[in-house]
Design a protein around this motif. Structure first.
Motif, PDB file in Angstrom:
ATOM      1  N   VAL A 187       0.837  -1.199   0.000  1.00 11.56           N
ATOM      2  CA  VAL A 187       0.000   0.000   0.000  1.00 11.56           C
ATOM      3  C   VAL A 187       0.876   1.255   0.000  1.00 11.56           C
ATOM      4  O   VAL A 187       0.633   2.208  -0.763  1.00 11.56           O
ATOM      5  N   TYR A 188       1.896   1.262   0.839  1.00  9.77           N
ATOM      6  CA  TYR A 188       2.805   2.412   0.883  1.00  9.77           C
ATOM      7  C   TYR A 188       3.483   2.615  -0.473  1.00  9.77           C
ATOM      8  O   TYR A 188       3.523   3.747  -0.995  1.00  9.77           O
ATOM      9  N   LEU A 189       4.005   1.553  -1.048  1.00 10.12           N
ATOM     10  CA  LEU A 189       4.714   1.671  -2.328  1.00 10.12           C
ATOM     11  C   LEU A 189       3.774   2.080  -3.456  1.00 10.12           C
ATOM     12  O   LEU A 189       4.186   2.786  -4.392  1.00 10.12           O
ATOM     13  N   THR A 190       2.523   1.653  -3.392  1.00 13.66           N
ATOM     14  CA  THR A 190       1.554   2.066  -4.411  1.00 13.66           C
ATOM     15  C   THR A 190       1.377   3.579  -4.397  1.00 13.66           C
ATOM     16  O   THR A 190       1.365   4.228  -5.460  1.00 13.66           O
ATOM     17  N   MET A 191       1.254   4.161  -3.222  1.00 10.04           N
ATOM     18  CA  MET A 191       1.132   5.615  -3.117  1.00 10.04           C
ATOM     19  C   MET A 191       2.413   6.304  -3.610  1.00 10.04           C
ATOM     20  O   MET A 191       2.358   7.298  -4.339  1.00 10.04           O
ATOM     21  N   TRP A 192       3.549   5.782  -3.218  1.00  6.51           N
ATOM     22  CA  TRP A 192       4.819   6.404  -3.599  1.00  6.51           C
ATOM     23  C   TRP A 192       5.037   6.343  -5.112  1.00  6.51           C
ATOM     24  O   TRP A 192       5.400   7.355  -5.739  1.00  6.51           O
ATOM     25  N   GLU A 193       4.795   5.182  -5.706  1.00  5.23           N
ATOM     26  CA  GLU A 193       4.985   5.039  -7.148  1.00  5.23           C
ATOM     27  C   GLU A 193       3.942   5.815  -7.941  1.00  5.23           C
ATOM     28  O   GLU A 193       4.161   6.127  -9.109  1.00  5.23           O
ATOM     29  N   SER A 194       2.826   6.150  -7.319  1.00  7.34           N
ATOM     30  CA  SER A 194       1.801   6.953  -7.979  1.00  7.34           C
ATOM     31  C   SER A 194       2.101   8.441  -7.911  1.00  7.34           C
ATOM     32  O   SER A 194       1.311   9.254  -8.411  1.00  7.34           O
ATOM     33  N   GLY A 195       3.215   8.799  -7.294  1.00  7.59           N
ATOM     34  CA  GLY A 195       3.633  10.192  -7.280  1.00  7.59           C
ATOM     35  C   GLY A 195       3.146  10.995  -6.097  1.00  7.59           C
ATOM     36  O   GLY A 195       3.128  12.232  -6.148  1.00  7.59           O
ATOM     37  N   TYR A 196       2.786  10.345  -5.001  1.00  6.86           N
ATOM     38  CA  TYR A 196       2.318  11.071  -3.829  1.00  6.86           C
ATOM     39  C   TYR A 196       3.460  11.274  -2.837  1.00  6.86           C
ATOM     40  O   TYR A 196       4.500  10.613  -2.898  1.00  6.86           O
ATOM     41  N   SER A 197       3.229  12.177  -1.900  1.00  4.07           N
ATOM     42  CA  SER A 197       4.254  12.532  -0.921  1.00  4.07           C
ATOM     43  C   SER A 197       4.378  11.459   0.155  1.00  4.07           C
ATOM     44  O   SER A 197       3.530  10.578   0.287  1.00  4.07           O
ATOM     45  N   VAL A 198       5.437  11.571   0.949  1.00  2.43           N
ATOM     46  CA  VAL A 198       5.651  10.629   2.046  1.00  2.43           C
ATOM     47  C   VAL A 198       4.500  10.670   3.052  1.00  2.43           C
ATOM     48  O   VAL A 198       4.008   9.611   3.475  1.00  2.43           O
ATOM     49  N   PRO A 199       4.027  11.867   3.491  1.00  2.00           N
ATOM     50  CA  PRO A 199       2.893  11.879   4.434  1.00  2.00           C
ATOM     51  C   PRO A 199       1.642  11.195   3.864  1.00  2.00           C
ATOM     52  O   PRO A 199       0.923  10.510   4.593  1.00  2.00           O
ATOM     53  N   ALA A 200       1.389  11.383   2.562  1.00  2.00           N
ATOM     54  CA  ALA A 200       0.217  10.752   1.948  1.00  2.00           C
ATOM     55  C   ALA A 200       0.368   9.231   1.948  1.00  2.00           C
ATOM     56  O   ALA A 200      -0.571   8.494   2.278  1.00  2.00           O
ATOM     57  N   ALA A 201       1.560   8.754   1.576  1.00  2.00           N
ATOM     58  CA  ALA A 201       1.808   7.309   1.581  1.00  2.00           C
ATOM     59  C   ALA A 201       1.742   6.745   2.994  1.00  2.00           C
ATOM     60  O   ALA A 201       1.217   5.650   3.223  1.00  2.00           O
ATOM     61  N   LEU A 202       2.257   7.526   3.956  1.00  2.00           N
ATOM     62  CA  LEU A 202       2.241   7.084   5.354  1.00  2.00           C
ATOM     63  C   LEU A 202       0.814   6.990   5.879  1.00  2.00           C
ATOM     64  O   LEU A 202       0.457   6.030   6.583  1.00  2.00           O
TER      65      LEU A 202
END
Length: 774
Positions: free
Chosen positions: A154-169
């Motif tokens: 889930v974290y990597l999906t947010m990161w690879e989609s171009g979102y920030s660290v707080p959003a992925a967290l």
């Protein structure tokens, strides 16, 4: 009018580069502004904050899932099913389940690794693992491992989609600290495999989409095929995995629709290559893997077992030690046989007692001799098979065949089985079954005729004990002999009602001949030499099992005390009691983290409101969002929203039993939406609010441009956006609140420690039906 030749000229190298969008009014991903050579040579800078956060999130996922994994040391809830199936695999005995085999094979593999022999059958909730020496922690390790890795994905999906660290967290934190996700991944259940595979499918497609500027490259193919493999794992675990196919299929359909646009510069032939590649990677590959797991399933389960009765005789004869293989016997006319109902196992029975003149509802019966279903074997269950012709003259014994029209003579009372247009005791629409003496039977010969319709064979096939499952169709009225479990009143000795069912196709009309009780000693059929185990083509067995699985899955419509409706799930209105222990007042109650669920559900509505408001303002000429923000909102966040909708809305049209755990895949998707909206609200200001220069140039020159390859995903493989201090603060505060909710409900998730009455009452937020509340 644009010069079409200029567009045609630009199609060269279309597989290697992706030109700019045609207009900022179109909802498109961000353009690829660097050519392939520069994108290959440039390397992303290492983001220390991302690596540290990802490591912490992963470590916490393992801690929360593996904490006290050995408690309770007893069988919990549906471990009675999936632990049992692992035991059947290890003992190679055939069983039947409505779910595909992949997830269950993983449990069997873990049992094989630790040397479990499968002797313990997980029969009852509360059975001790310690006393029976079951390596239950090893079994629970498999879902706990997959549940932990789900958080990382889930974290990597947010990161690879171009979102920030707080959003992925935040997105990962909603899954990491959710009590329902933790509860389902600490037990011997299939949901951890299902949700991990679903998360991997979404992640792999994001990675594949980011390779769209280099189609048919090695990495492009790698992520396309990995998406297909992940999808195969979803559908091979549970059939609700088809919703993940719908999610990815929707994204692919939108992507292909964009590729079909002439402005992409692709010829029809090139578009066909794209279509075929996706068909191979996302349909053919998953289907082949799906078939593979069933091949493994059949190869392991070669011995007769509890699942035999769900399959046809032809299938059962492929299993060693099967009764049909060992003792199936041809039935001849004038044989005395016993008949049993396939579903209820009741014998066809009769006795001298008669139906009452009037039933409780005032209807009048024929007062004929009772024909009932009886659970025990005795002489009143014996019937003589007679041909439809002359009853007086016993001819040379001939084999009974499928399709024959026969009569059944009750051996003890010497009366003939008959059905007629009189209502049965419980079903006014169904016909009564009774028996009549020989003289009456001759006068009413048509009412005593029954067609023997053996399932799965042609007319003329031998009728045998055990192996021939049949329907007994009353010849004149075309109703099928049927029974059910509701007992008759005292006048019927609490036995089962036998009646004529007008719905002939109903599978519960099936019977089989159990035995020939009194074969002459010199009858060659007494030779019970075991017959050779037969074989069937794989696809024949696969199709039969598919039909049985779908039928029984759809038949799960009975009520359950912990069943719930889809409208209740997003608001977490009720949970499920998994396990209790009276001595210590401990219990496992399956419920999510209310604070996290309510936040995610609320933001789904916020997202829908934002999309609606943006559409209205655009109609009025107000462009409230910059190009890139709108692109990410519609394409990336929209992709996550589609994943939520496809994994949730379909449950409203299902008629089977539904439980809270069915919402877990949708909850994961709603967590992704929540993280994405954090960036939308607090990090949009840091982005370029202008239309990209290449779009402006194209518009000012009024020259045709080639459109990007579109889809419901974020755009180019650029660096994730930088987080503002406010997004860190808000994300941290929200995550802290979610952690508080998780800790508050943790005793109900881990089953320890036991709580006092006051502590339990504090956790009955929405009237949860917790134990020990008094």
């Amino acid at each position: 009018m644009a010069d079409q030749s200029s567009v045609r000229q630009r199609k060269k190298g279309a597989r290697g580069t992706t030109p700019a969008p045609a207009s900022d009014d179109e909802v498109l991903p961000k353009a690829i502004t660097k050519n392939v050579a520069s994108s290959k040579s440039s390397k992303k800078k290492v983001n220390i904050g991302h690596l540290v956060t990802f490591s912490i999130v992963t470590a916490l996922a393992f801690v929360t899932r593996f904490y006290k994994l050995n408690h309770p040391n007893e069988v919990v809830f549906d471990e009675v099913h999936f632990g049992k199936f692992a035991s059947f695999y290890l003992q190679r005995t055939y069983f039947f389940d409505v779910h595909p085999p992949f997830g269950k094979l993983l449990f069997a593999l873990m049992g094989w690794f630790v040397g479990f022999d499968g002797d313990f059958k997980f029969d009852n909730i509360g059975d001790s693992y310690i006393d029976n020496k079951v390596p239950y922690v090893a079994f629970r390790t498999m879902p706990a491992l997959l549940g932990s890795l789900t958080v990382s994905v889930v974290y990597l999906t947010m990161w690879e989609s171009g979102y920030s660290v707080p959003a992925a967290l935040l997105a990962a934190g909603l899954v990491l600290f959710d009590n329902a996700h933790i509860g389902q991944t600490r037990l011997i259940l299939l949901d951890a495999t299902l949700i991990f595979s679903m998360a991997c499918s979404i992640f792999a497609y994001v990675r594949f989409y980011k390779m769209r500027h280099v189609p048919f490259s090695r990495k492009w193919w790698k992520w396309l095929l990995l998406t297909g493999v992940a999808l195969s794992c979803v559908i091979s675990t549970k059939y609700v995995g088809v919703f993940t196919f719908v999610t990815i299929g929707t994204a692919v359909a939108i992507d292909l629709w964009g590729l079909l646009d002439i402005n992409t510069g692709l010829t029809i032939q090139e578009f066909g290559y794209h279509f075929l590649a996706r068909a191979v990677g996302l349909i053919i590959v998953p289907f082949c893997f799906y078939l593979f797991w069933f091949q493994v399933h059949f190869a392991i389960l070669y011995r007769s077992g509890t699942g035999d009765d769900f399959m046809t005789p032809a299938f059962q004869e492929t299993l060693s030690d099967n009764l049909m293989t060992l003792s199936s016997t041809n039935i001849h006319y004038y044989d005395k046989i016993t008949l049993r109902h396939k579903d209820t196992k009741a014998y066809l029975h009769s006795h001298t007692a008669r139906y009452p003149l009037r039933y409780d509802d005032g209807r009048i019966s024929s007062q004929g001799q009772q024909v009932t279903g009886y659970p025990h074997n005795d002489t009143n269950n014996q019937w003589i098979v007679l041909p439809a012709a002359d009853l007086a003259e016993q001819k040379t014994a001939l084999k009974v065949k499928s399709g024959d029209v026969i009569r059944l003579l009750h051996a003890v009372t010497d009366t003939m089985l008959l059905s007629h247009d009189v209502a049965s005791p419980y079903f006014p629409t169904n016909q009564e079954f009774t028996t009549v003496d020989r003289e009456t039977a001759i006068q009413r010969i048509n009412d005593t005729l029954f067609e023997l319709k053996v399932e799965g064979v042609r007319v003329g096939h031998d009728f045998k004990t055990m192996s021939s499952q049949f329907k007994l169709i009353h010849y004149p009225s075309k109703v099928a002999m049927w029974t059910h479990t509701k007992p008759l009143p005292e006048w019927g000795f609490k036995q089962q009602e036998i009646n004529g069912n007008k719905n002939v196709q109903q599978t519960s009309n099936i019977w089989y001949a159990d035995d020939i009780p009194s074969l002459p000693e010199n009858d060659p059929r007494n030779d019970k030499t075991p017959k050779k185990v037969k074989s069937l083509p794989f696809l024949v067995k696969w199709f039969e099992l598919q039909r049985a699985m779908f039928h029984h899955n759809n038949a799960l419509t009975s009520s359950h005390p912990y069943a719930s409706h889809p409208i209740q799930w997003p608001y977490l209105l009720r949970g499920v009691s998994f396990w209790t222990k009276n001595d210590t007042r401990e219990q496992i109650y399956f419920v999510g983290n209310p604070l996290g669920w309510w936040l995610a559900s609320s933001l789904l509505a916020v997202f829908a409101g934002i999309i609606g408001a943006d559409q209205v303002t655009k109609r009025r000429g107000i462009d409230a969002l910059d190009f890139r923000t709108r692109s990410k909102l519609y394409n990336s966040t929209g992709y996550f929203f589609i994943a939520w909708a496809t994994h949730y809305v379909a449950f409203f049209i299902m008629g089977r039993q539904l439980f809270l755990h069915h919402y877990l895949p949708a909850h994961l998707a709603s967590s992704l939406v929540t993280g994405a909206l954090l960036d939308f609200v607090f990090n949009s200001e840091g982005q370029d609010e202008t239309v990209p220069e290449h779009v402006k140039a194209a518009q000012s020159n009024k020259k045709p441009v080639v459109r990007t390859l579109t889809g419901v995903l974020p755009s180019s493989p650029s660096e994730p956006i930088k987080a503002t201090a406010l997004s860190w603060i808000v994300g941290s505060v929200v995550l802290a609140v979610i952690i508080g909710g998780f800790l508050f409900f943790a005793p109900l998730t881990y089953g320890t420690p036991g709580l006092s009455v006051e502590e339990i009452l504090q956790r009955k937020w929405l009237g949860y039906d917790l134990h020990f509340a008094k």
